[in-house]
Scaffold this motif. Structure first.
Motif, short mmCIF file in Angstrom:
data_model
loop_
_atom_site.label_atom_id
_atom_site.label_comp_id
_atom_site.label_asym_id
_atom_site.label_seq_id
_atom_site.Cartn_x
_atom_site.Cartn_y
_atom_site.Cartn_z
N PHE A 1 59.11 41.74 -34.37
CA PHE A 1 59.67 42.71 -35.30
C PHE A 1 61.03 42.25 -35.77
O PHE A 1 61.88 41.83 -34.98
CB PHE A 1 59.81 44.08 -34.63
CG PHE A 1 60.54 45.08 -35.48
CD1 PHE A 1 59.88 45.77 -36.47
CD2 PHE A 1 61.90 45.30 -35.31
CE1 PHE A 1 60.56 46.68 -37.28
CE2 PHE A 1 62.59 46.21 -36.11
CZ PHE A 1 61.91 46.89 -37.10
N VAL B 1 58.08 45.51 -46.40
CA VAL B 1 56.84 46.28 -46.54
C VAL B 1 57.15 47.67 -47.10
O VAL B 1 56.52 48.13 -48.06
CB VAL B 1 56.09 46.40 -45.20
CG1 VAL B 1 54.93 47.38 -45.29
CG2 VAL B 1 55.60 45.02 -44.75
N THR C 1 55.72 49.27 -50.79
CA THR C 1 54.61 50.23 -50.74
C THR C 1 54.49 51.08 -52.01
O THR C 1 53.38 51.23 -52.52
CB THR C 1 54.71 51.12 -49.49
OG1 THR C 1 54.60 50.29 -48.34
CG2 THR C 1 53.63 52.19 -49.46
N SER D 1 58.87 50.00 -36.85
CA SER D 1 57.68 49.16 -36.99
C SER D 1 56.44 50.01 -37.25
O SER D 1 55.57 49.63 -38.05
CB SER D 1 57.49 48.24 -35.78
OG SER D 1 57.33 48.98 -34.60
N THR D 2 56.37 51.16 -36.63
CA THR D 2 55.25 52.08 -36.89
C THR D 2 55.26 52.56 -38.33
O THR D 2 54.21 52.69 -38.96
CB THR D 2 55.31 53.28 -35.92
OG1 THR D 2 55.17 52.78 -34.59
CG2 THR D 2 54.22 54.30 -36.21
N VAL E 1 53.74 49.74 -40.37
CA VAL E 1 52.30 49.62 -40.10
C VAL E 1 51.56 50.84 -40.62
O VAL E 1 50.43 50.73 -41.12
CB VAL E 1 52.05 49.38 -38.60
CG1 VAL E 1 50.56 49.42 -38.27
CG2 VAL E 1 52.65 48.05 -38.17
N HIS E 2 52.17 52.00 -40.54
CA HIS E 2 51.58 53.23 -41.09
C HIS E 2 51.32 53.06 -42.58
O HIS E 2 50.25 53.41 -43.08
CB HIS E 2 52.53 54.40 -40.81
CG HIS E 2 52.06 55.73 -41.27
ND1 HIS E 2 52.46 56.28 -42.46
CD2 HIS E 2 51.23 56.63 -40.69
CE1 HIS E 2 51.90 57.47 -42.60
NE2 HIS E 2 51.14 57.71 -41.54
N ASP E 3 52.30 52.52 -43.30
CA ASP E 3 52.11 52.23 -44.73
C ASP E 3 50.92 51.30 -44.93
O ASP E 3 50.03 51.57 -45.76
CB ASP E 3 53.35 51.56 -45.32
CG ASP E 3 54.42 52.52 -45.79
OD1 ASP E 3 54.39 53.70 -45.40
OD2 ASP E 3 55.29 52.07 -46.55
N LEU E 4 50.90 50.19 -44.20
CA LEU E 4 49.83 49.21 -44.37
C LEU E 4 48.46 49.81 -44.03
O LEU E 4 47.48 49.55 -44.72
CB LEU E 4 50.11 47.98 -43.50
CG LEU E 4 51.33 47.16 -43.92
CD1 LEU E 4 51.66 46.13 -42.85
CD2 LEU E 4 51.11 46.51 -45.27
N GLY E 5 48.42 50.62 -42.98
CA GLY E 5 47.17 51.27 -42.60
C GLY E 5 46.65 52.19 -43.69
O GLY E 5 45.45 52.21 -43.99
N ALA F 1 60.34 44.50 -41.95
CA ALA F 1 59.75 45.83 -42.05
C ALA F 1 60.17 46.49 -43.36
O ALA F 1 59.36 47.13 -44.06
CB ALA F 1 60.16 46.70 -40.86
#
Length: 173
Positions: free
Chosen positions: A3, A11, A15, A137-138, A141-145, A8
């Motif tokens: 990380f 990203v 988004t 970091s979540t 990753v939440h955005d990417l998910g 981060a």
């Protein structure tokens, strides 16, 4: 990959543009598509992300910085976005999300978070102790998910139409 806050932020910054490219100008059929009756549509995902900008990410960063793990985060209502998106066009929602995200990233920058602060602990109401590093970091990753969720939901709309090519389209599995 370890990380890094700046990565981060890459990203998180991109988004809104990714979502705009995916959703702006799309018909209601695309925007309201669902894999199952109870799953999120692309519009629901957008509303969910907007609600998170308003009530989740930066408020939780501030709680960690100000209270550490002595104060638990407020619970996040994953479905509280409905009133937020009601009666608005996708263009309005995308513009609002972009502005909310801009404000969040500005706040994150103003907080001046350094490496030492990333290990500060906070208290999640369900999963317990988390660090600021875990939270940010979540967020990325939440955005990417959710970007992946939108893409998979939209692709699933043509599941039958692709015919025998389905065997080569792993996104439809």
């Amino acid at each position: 990959m370890q990380f890094r806050l700046d990565q981060a932020i890459e990203v998180l910054t991109q988004t809104p543009d990714v979502l705009s490219a995916l959703l702006r100008g799309k018909s209601a059929d695309w925007l309201n598509a669902r894999k199952t009756p109870e799953s999120f549509s692309p519009l629901d995902v957008l509303g969910h992300l907007m609600h998170g900008e308003m009530t989740d990410w930066i408020p939780r960063v501030r709680i960690i910085l100000e209270h550490r793990d002595s104060k638990a985060f407020d619970p996040f209502d994953r479905f509280a976005f409905q009133a937020l998106i009601a009666g608005k066009t996708v263009e309005q929602l995308l513009d609002e999300f972009a502005e909310l995200r801009r404000q969040s990233l500005e706040s994150l920058h103003e907080l001046g978070i350094g490496e030492a602060q990333l290990d500060l602990r906070g208290m999640h109401p369900e999963i317990g102790t988390v660090t600021l590093r875990n939270l940010i970091s979540t967020w990325a990753v939440h955005d990417l998910g959710h970007i992946g969720q939108i893409v998979k939901t939209m692709a699933s709309e043509y599941r039958d139409a692709v015919g025998p090519w389905r065997a080569y389209l792993g996104i439809l599995d």
